[in-house]
Design a protein around this motif. Structure first.
Motif, PDB file in Angstrom:
ATOM      1  N   LEU A  10      36.362  38.656  42.801  1.00 27.87           N
ATOM      2  CA  LEU A  10      35.873  38.389  44.151  1.00 27.87           C
ATOM      3  C   LEU A  10      34.353  38.489  44.236  1.00 27.87           C
ATOM      4  O   LEU A  10      33.697  37.655  44.867  1.00 27.87           O
ATOM      5  CB  LEU A  10      36.534  39.333  45.156  1.00 27.87           C
ATOM      6  CG  LEU A  10      38.026  39.105  45.392  1.00 27.87           C
ATOM      7  CD1 LEU A  10      38.609  40.245  46.223  1.00 27.87           C
ATOM      8  CD2 LEU A  10      38.261  37.765  46.060  1.00 27.87           C
ATOM      9  N   VAL A  11      33.782  39.511  43.606  1.00 23.23           N
ATOM     10  CA  VAL A  11      32.323  39.668  43.636  1.00 23.23           C
ATOM     11  C   VAL A  11      31.646  38.498  42.923  1.00 23.23           C
ATOM     12  O   VAL A  11      30.637  37.974  43.402  1.00 23.23           O
ATOM     13  CB  VAL A  11      31.906  41.023  43.023  1.00 23.23           C
ATOM     14  CG1 VAL A  11      30.397  41.090  42.802  1.00 23.23           C
ATOM     15  CG2 VAL A  11      32.364  42.163  43.920  1.00 23.23           C
ATOM     16  N   SER A  12      32.212  38.079  41.821  1.00 22.60           N
ATOM     17  CA  SER A  12      31.596  36.966  41.075  1.00 22.60           C
ATOM     18  C   SER A  12      31.640  35.655  41.853  1.00 22.60           C
ATOM     19  O   SER A  12      30.858  34.747  41.586  1.00 22.60           O
ATOM     20  CB  SER A  12      32.266  36.791  39.711  1.00 22.60           C
ATOM     21  OG  SER A  12      33.572  36.264  39.861  1.00 22.60           O
ATOM     22  N   GLU A  13      32.520  35.569  42.838  1.00 23.04           N
ATOM     23  CA  GLU A  13      32.640  34.346  43.648  1.00 23.04           C
ATOM     24  C   GLU A  13      31.829  34.410  44.938  1.00 23.04           C
ATOM     25  O   GLU A  13      31.796  33.444  45.704  1.00 23.04           O
ATOM     26  CB  GLU A  13      34.112  34.097  43.980  1.00 23.04           C
ATOM     27  CG  GLU A  13      34.960  33.784  42.764  1.00 23.04           C
ATOM     28  CD  GLU A  13      36.455  33.741  43.048  1.00 23.04           C
ATOM     29  OE1 GLU A  13      36.858  34.018  44.210  1.00 23.04           O
ATOM     30  OE2 GLU A  13      37.217  33.439  42.116  1.00 23.04           O
ATOM     31  N   THR A  15      28.775  34.391  47.646  1.00 23.24           N
ATOM     32  CA  THR A  15      27.503  33.688  47.813  1.00 23.24           C
ATOM     33  C   THR A  15      26.381  34.723  47.737  1.00 23.24           C
ATOM     34  O   THR A  15      26.629  35.930  47.876  1.00 23.24           O
ATOM     35  CB  THR A  15      27.444  32.994  49.187  1.00 23.24           C
ATOM     36  OG1 THR A  15      27.436  33.998  50.206  1.00 23.24           O
ATOM     37  CG2 THR A  15      28.620  32.045  49.398  1.00 23.24           C
ATOM     38  N   PRO A  16      25.145  34.279  47.553  1.00 24.15           N
ATOM     39  CA  PRO A  16      24.037  35.240  47.553  1.00 24.15           C
ATOM     40  C   PRO A  16      23.989  36.082  48.832  1.00 24.15           C
ATOM     41  O   PRO A  16      23.741  37.289  48.767  1.00 24.15           O
ATOM     42  CB  PRO A  16      22.799  34.354  47.416  1.00 24.15           C
ATOM     43  CG  PRO A  16      23.299  33.181  46.621  1.00 24.15           C
ATOM     44  CD  PRO A  16      24.696  32.938  47.158  1.00 24.15           C
ATOM     45  N   ALA A  17      24.247  35.490  49.980  1.00 21.36           N
ATOM     46  CA  ALA A  17      24.233  36.246  51.241  1.00 21.36           C
ATOM     47  C   ALA A  17      25.361  37.271  51.268  1.00 21.36           C
ATOM     48  O   ALA A  17      25.182  38.390  51.754  1.00 21.36           O
ATOM     49  CB  ALA A  17      24.344  35.291  52.429  1.00 21.36           C
ATOM     50  N   GLU A  18      26.519  36.896  50.769  1.00 14.62           N
ATOM     51  CA  GLU A  18      27.628  37.839  50.715  1.00 14.62           C
ATOM     52  C   GLU A  18      27.325  38.994  49.770  1.00 14.62           C
ATOM     53  O   GLU A  18      27.682  40.144  50.047  1.00 14.62           O
ATOM     54  CB  GLU A  18      28.914  37.127  50.283  1.00 14.62           C
ATOM     55  CG  GLU A  18      29.472  36.200  51.331  1.00 14.62           C
ATOM     56  CD  GLU A  18      30.614  35.335  50.821  1.00 14.62           C
ATOM     57  OE1 GLU A  18      31.499  35.023  51.634  1.00 14.62           O
ATOM     58  OE2 GLU A  18      30.620  34.979  49.622  1.00 14.62           O
ATOM     59  N   LEU A  19      26.644  38.705  48.655  1.00 15.25           N
ATOM     60  CA  LEU A  19      26.264  39.763  47.719  1.00 15.25           C
ATOM     61  C   LEU A  19      25.302  40.753  48.362  1.00 15.25           C
ATOM     62  O   LEU A  19      25.418  41.957  48.143  1.00 15.25           O
ATOM     63  CB  LEU A  19      25.637  39.163  46.457  1.00 15.25           C
ATOM     64  CG  LEU A  19      26.610  38.649  45.413  1.00 15.25           C
ATOM     65  CD1 LEU A  19      25.866  37.879  44.324  1.00 15.25           C
ATOM     66  CD2 LEU A  19      27.402  39.791  44.807  1.00 15.25           C
TER      67      LEU A  19
END
Length: 66
Positions: A10-13, A15-19
């Motif tokens: 899930l983390v690898s998928e 978006t930059p904003a989600e990260l």
């Protein structure tokens, strides 16, 4: 698949904003968990010896001002 595998996927998928949002959330989550652990250790007396050693070192001048 383990929970760790799921989280990694899930983390690898994200978006930059989600990260950015995930990092902010996880930092708060991790800090709270650490605080609870320290509080439990202090209440159980597991830090007493360290505190005593630090105070003893300070009382004989083995500390420096920050």
């Amino acid at each position: 698949m383990t929970n760790i595998d799921t989280v990694e996927r899930l983390v690898s998928e994200m978006t930059p904003a989600e990260l950015v949002e995930f990092r902010r959330w996880f930092a708060q989550f991790d800090a709270s968990a650490w605080d609870r652990e320290i509080e439990a250790d202090a209440a159980a007396g597991r830090l007493d010896e360290l505190a005593e050693r630090a105070l003893a070192a300070h009382s004989v001048g083995h500390t420096t001002k920050l």
